[in-house]
Write a protein that holds these residues in place. Structure first.
Motif, PDB file in Angstrom:
ATOM      1  N   ALA B 149       0.808  -1.107  -0.029  1.00 26.01           N
ATOM      2  CA  ALA B 149      -0.040  -0.024   0.138  1.00 26.01           C
ATOM      3  C   ALA B 149       1.005   1.501   0.108  1.00 26.01           C
ATOM      4  N   LYS B 150       2.109   1.120   0.977  1.00 26.38           N
ATOM      5  CA  LYS B 150       2.938   2.431   0.881  1.00 26.38           C
ATOM      6  C   LYS B 150       3.594   2.666  -0.363  1.00 26.38           C
ATOM      7  N   SER B 151       3.978   1.520  -0.940  1.00 29.02           N
ATOM      8  CA  SER B 151       4.935   1.386  -2.184  1.00 29.02           C
ATOM      9  C   SER B 151       3.799   1.954  -3.296  1.00 29.02           C
ATOM     10  N   SER B 152       2.379   1.330  -3.352  1.00 29.04           N
ATOM     11  CA  SER B 152       1.627   1.796  -4.309  1.00 29.04           C
ATOM     12  C   SER B 152       1.176   3.123  -4.271  1.00 29.04           C
ATOM     13  N   GLU B 153       1.031   3.689  -2.979  1.00 22.60           N
ATOM     14  CA  GLU B 153       0.828   5.049  -2.538  1.00 22.60           C
ATOM     15  C   GLU B 153       2.223   5.942  -3.266  1.00 22.60           C
ATOM     16  N   ASP B 154       3.329   5.482  -3.022  1.00 21.46           N
ATOM     17  CA  ASP B 154       4.571   6.033  -3.353  1.00 21.46           C
ATOM     18  C   ASP B 154       4.444   5.896  -4.996  1.00 21.46           C
ATOM     19  N   GLN B 155       4.261   4.924  -5.373  1.00 22.12           N
ATOM     20  CA  GLN B 155       4.202   4.474  -6.788  1.00 22.12           C
ATOM     21  C   GLN B 155       3.033   5.472  -7.418  1.00 22.12           C
ATOM     22  N   THR B 156       1.985   5.572  -6.803  1.00 23.42           N
ATOM     23  CA  THR B 156       1.075   6.409  -7.270  1.00 23.42           C
ATOM     24  C   THR B 156       1.488   7.974  -7.300  1.00 23.42           C
ATOM     25  N   GLU B 157       2.103   8.244  -6.222  1.00 24.24           N
ATOM     26  CA  GLU B 157       2.835   9.587  -6.497  1.00 24.24           C
ATOM     27  C   GLU B 157       3.840   9.881  -7.617  1.00 24.24           C
ATOM     28  N   ILE B 158       4.960   8.935  -7.462  1.00 26.12           N
ATOM     29  CA  ILE B 158       5.851   8.853  -8.537  1.00 26.12           C
ATOM     30  C   ILE B 158       5.066   8.944  -9.861  1.00 26.12           C
ATOM     31  N   VAL B 159       4.055   7.919 -10.057  1.00 24.02           N
ATOM     32  CA  VAL B 159       3.614   7.921 -11.537  1.00 24.02           C
ATOM     33  C   VAL B 159       2.876   9.381 -11.825  1.00 24.02           C
ATOM     34  N   ARG B 160       2.411   9.816 -10.659  1.00 20.69           N
ATOM     35  CA  ARG B 160       1.660  11.440 -10.857  1.00 20.69           C
ATOM     36  C   ARG B 160       2.715  12.282 -11.175  1.00 20.69           C
ATOM     37  N   ASN B 161       3.557  12.237 -10.342  1.00 24.22           N
ATOM     38  CA  ASN B 161       4.597  13.276 -10.933  1.00 24.22           C
ATOM     39  C   ASN B 161       5.168  12.993 -12.133  1.00 24.22           C
ATOM     40  N   THR B 162       5.692  11.422 -12.479  1.00 21.16           N
ATOM     41  CA  THR B 162       5.990  11.527 -13.863  1.00 21.16           C
ATOM     42  C   THR B 162       4.952  11.624 -14.807  1.00 21.16           C
ATOM     43  N   THR B 163       3.796  11.293 -14.719  1.00 17.67           N
ATOM     44  CA  THR B 163       2.713  11.824 -15.537  1.00 17.67           C
ATOM     45  C   THR B 163       2.774  13.262 -15.820  1.00 17.67           C
ATOM     46  N   ILE B 164       3.014  14.007 -14.866  1.00 24.48           N
ATOM     47  CA  ILE B 164       2.838  15.478 -15.015  1.00 24.48           C
ATOM     48  C   ILE B 164       4.131  15.875 -15.487  1.00 24.48           C
ATOM     49  N   LYS B 165       5.320  15.387 -15.399  1.00 25.08           N
ATOM     50  CA  LYS B 165       6.338  15.526 -16.042  1.00 25.08           C
ATOM     51  C   LYS B 165       6.264  15.029 -17.627  1.00 25.08           C
ATOM     52  N   LEU B 166       5.728  13.921 -17.829  1.00 27.85           N
ATOM     53  CA  LEU B 166       5.451  13.489 -19.151  1.00 27.85           C
ATOM     54  C   LEU B 166       4.582  14.325 -19.961  1.00 27.85           C
ATOM     55  N   GLU B 167       3.607  14.852 -18.980  1.00 28.71           N
ATOM     56  CA  GLU B 167       2.675  15.834 -19.819  1.00 28.71           C
ATOM     57  C   GLU B 167       3.429  16.808 -20.374  1.00 28.71           C
ATOM     58  N   SER B 168       4.384  17.381 -19.262  1.00 24.23           N
ATOM     59  CA  SER B 168       5.210  18.777 -19.522  1.00 24.23           C
ATOM     60  C   SER B 168       6.071  18.442 -20.790  1.00 24.23           C
ATOM     61  N   GLY B 169       6.638  17.220 -20.891  1.00 24.02           N
ATOM     62  CA  GLY B 169       7.423  16.517 -21.912  1.00 24.02           C
ATOM     63  C   GLY B 169       6.652  16.755 -23.305  1.00 24.02           C
ATOM     64  N   ILE B 170       5.182  16.423 -23.047  1.00 24.95           N
ATOM     65  CA  ILE B 170       4.490  16.278 -24.471  1.00 24.95           C
ATOM     66  C   ILE B 170       4.223  17.653 -24.845  1.00 24.95           C
ATOM     67  N   LYS B 171       4.011  18.628 -23.865  1.00 22.61           N
ATOM     68  CA  LYS B 171       3.846  19.810 -24.345  1.00 22.61           C
ATOM     69  C   LYS B 171       4.951  20.504 -25.061  1.00 22.61           C
ATOM     70  N   ALA B 172       6.261  20.086 -24.240  1.00 22.16           N
ATOM     71  CA  ALA B 172       7.494  20.610 -25.016  1.00 22.16           C
ATOM     72  C   ALA B 172       7.724  19.867 -26.353  1.00 22.16           C
ATOM     73  N   MET B 173       7.068  18.641 -26.409  1.00 20.65           N
ATOM     74  CA  MET B 173       7.355  17.865 -27.673  1.00 20.65           C
ATOM     75  C   MET B 173       6.310  18.804 -28.567  1.00 20.65           C
ATOM     76  N   ASP B 174       5.329  18.908 -28.277  1.00 20.36           N
ATOM     77  CA  ASP B 174       4.394  19.604 -29.069  1.00 20.36           C
ATOM     78  C   ASP B 174       4.958  21.006 -29.559  1.00 20.36           C
ATOM     79  N   GLU B 175       5.509  21.797 -28.596  1.00 23.99           N
ATOM     80  CA  GLU B 175       6.036  23.194 -28.968  1.00 23.99           C
ATOM     81  C   GLU B 175       7.147  22.748 -29.849  1.00 23.99           C
TER      82      GLU B 175
END
Lengths: 134, 433
Positions: B149-175
């Motif tokens: 659960a803790k790992s999943s929570e961390d994983q969720t947080e990491i995945v969320r952060n990564t997703t945000i970064k990926l979104e930012s990366g996608i935005k940068a890629m689009d730009e």
């Protein structure tokens, strides 16, 4: 009276036209050694020899090469003869007879120094002979 | 061997007795001939035999019933070791058999009960072990679930952060893609401009070639001009020489006129005029000479200028050729850049697509992680419940164990023949929870 005027350096020299025998050009002057500096040499013209005097040097100016060697004034008076090299021949002017006795004459604001051919001989004789030219 | 009931036995005994009486009567009658004696003897004999038979028969019945009674008493005392002896073939035998069967069944039952108790105990023991293991497993699962659960929570947080970064990366890629597209249009424009520049440079080179050719043609008179001017100079020299001669002549004429006196005055004036004319002529020729010199100087300057110009134009031509070459190289380079940027744009689009797919996967992963978190939370709750249930099971096992103990205690009230060797001596002492 008619005066023959020529220029030596910045000085106008006038000689009574009766003394002027002829003006010649392109004549070869043969240099004579051990003669005074103004004595340029001897000129042979139409079977006669003339002593050639550079007036610029005779009047005490330094030679600047402005004298016209291609124009030589041949002077003859009594039994004497002489040739002088002027810087530039100005021409003939008419002057009053009274001015003949004077040494200077002014024509068109120019001072003309009146000389006689004897003066040239006298001046030349005062100069020393020497090895200043070969 | 068939069964003989007591009734038949009694009848048989009676008939035998009767037969004995008859035989005795007949024998006595024959011997004595006294019928009454014979009858009295037979009655007495019958009574004696009957009494003996009666005593023997009743004694055998009582003895067997006593045996049964004793056996029942021993059984009631818990002794099931005794076997009922079955001798006769009468109704007592049925009773004995039934009694024996009952004892046998009771023994079997007790043995079965004991065996069941042992088995229950063993099962309880195993169940206890299993419960222990289950409890430990539940604890482990709980700990693991918490960790997950803790790992999943961390994983969720990491995945969320990564997703945000990926979104930012996608935005940068689009730009970047937009930028690439903009760059491509600019490079395309640059290609067009370079092509136009190359064309212009070629046209300029062509014009320059024409200008050079025309300049070459036009400069010919200027080049030939000094020859002509030299001729003019010669002519002016001649004129000057004539003027000098005329001057000299006029001077000598003046001298001669002076020598002629009054009559020569007119001639002197003419000579003077001629001299003036010669002087003018001389000055004119000198002026012409000066002009000619000026022309020559200008011409020289012009020639130098032309030569310099020619050199400059040649340099210019070389430069323009270089420019044309450079434009060609630039065009080649820009086309290569265009191709590179195009392929870069394609790569960027592909990367953006992959990144987007990656981001989607990450979102799925985030969803999985979230689900995982929820599942682990559920697992934690379930394991807690399971622990409670296990505790209940343990309680039930203890209860069952106590019951089995009671059963064994009950079974121990009875004495049984020796148990089979596989049964354990005292299984209850093991595996106490």
């Amino acid at each position: 009276m008619k005066l023959f005027v020529f220029k030596s350096k910045d000085e106008f020299i006038g000689i009574e036209s009766d003394y002027v025998h002829r003006i010649i050009d392109d004549s070869k002057v043969t240099q004579v050694p051990l003669t005074p500096e103004p004595y340029t040499g001897l000129l042979y013209h139409r079977g006669e020899l003339f002593d050639v005097i550079n007036m610029q040097l005779l009047l005490g100016y330094q030679a600047d090469g402005s004298a016209e060697p291609n124009r030589i004034i041949i002077l003859k008076w009594l039994d004497k003869k002489l040739a002088v090299i002027p810087d530039e021949i100005t021409g003939m002017i008419w002057i009053d007879d009274e001015a003949e006795s004077k040494n200077e004459y002014y024509h068109e604001n120019h001072k003309i120094r009146l000389i006689r051919p004897d003066y040239i001989w006298k001046k030349l004789s005062e100069l020393s002979y020497g090895p200043h030219k070969i | 061997m068939g069964k003989t009931s007591i009734r038949i036995k009694l009848i048989t005994y009676f008939l035998i007795l009767l037969l004995v009486i008859i035989v005795v009567i007949e024998t006595v009658k024959r011997i004595t001939g006294d019928f009454y004696l014979a009858q009295g003897l037979s009655v007495a004999l019958a009574m004696g035999i009957g009494t003996i038979f009666g005593i023997i028969f009743s004694r055998s019945l009582t003895l067997r019933l006593n045996k049964l009674s004793n056996a029942a008493r021993e059984i009631s005392d818990g002794n099931l070791t005794r076997d009922i002896e079955v001798i006769s073939e009468d109704e007592i035998r049925d009773l004995e058999e039934i009694f024996s069967l009952m004892v046998k069944h009771l023994r079997t039952l007790l043995l079965d009960m004991k065996s069941v108790s042992i088995k229950i105990h063993e099962t309880n023991s195993n169940l206890t072990k299993l419960a222990k293991k289950l409890l430990e497993s539940s604890n482990d699962i709980d700990v693991t679930a918490k960790s997950i659960a803790k790992s999943s929570e961390d994983q969720t947080e990491i995945v969320r952060n990564t997703t945000i970064k990926l979104e930012s990366g996608i935005k940068a890629m689009d730009e970047l893609v937009n930028q690439s597209s903009h760059t491509i249009s600019k490079v395309d424009e640059a290609i067009k401009k370079t092509q136009k520049g190359e064309t212009n440079a070629r046209e300029t080179l062509s014009h320059l070639e024409t200008v050079l050719k025309e300049m070459g043609e036009y400069s010919q008179p200027i080049i030939k001009l000094p020859d002509k001017v030299e001729k003019i100079k010669v002519v002016t020299n001649v004129m000057e020489a004539i003027a000098q001669k005329t001057d000299l002549l006029s001077l000598n004429a003046s001298i001669e006129a002076t020598r002629a006196g009054e009559s020569g005055k007119g001639f002197a004036i003419v000579a003077e005029e001629i001299r003036n004319m010669a002087e003018n002529s001389k000055q004119s020729s000198q002026a012409i000479t000066r002009l000619v010199e000026d022309i020559l100087t200008d011409n020289k300057f012009l020639k130098e200028f032309l030569v310099k110009n020619q050199r400059d134009l040649d340099k210019g031509r070389e430069i323009i050729r270089g420019i044309v070459q450079t434009f060609g190289d630039m065009l080649y380079g820009v086309k290569e850049i265009f191709s590179e940027i195009k392929s870069m744009e394609e790569s960027t689009i592909r990367q953006a697509k992959e990144l987007r797919s990656f981001s989607d996967k990450f979102k799925e992963l985030a969803s999985f992680a979230s689900q995982n978190y929820k599942s682990t939370q559920k697992t934690t709750i379930v394991t807690r419940n399971q622990k409670v249930e296990v505790k209940k099971i343990v309680s039930a096992i203890r209860l069952l164990d106590r019951l089995s103990e009671k059963m064994i205690e009950t079974q121990q009230l009875f004495t049984l023949p020796e148990l089979p060797k596989e049964s354990k001596e005292n299984p209850l002492e093991e595996n106490q929870i």
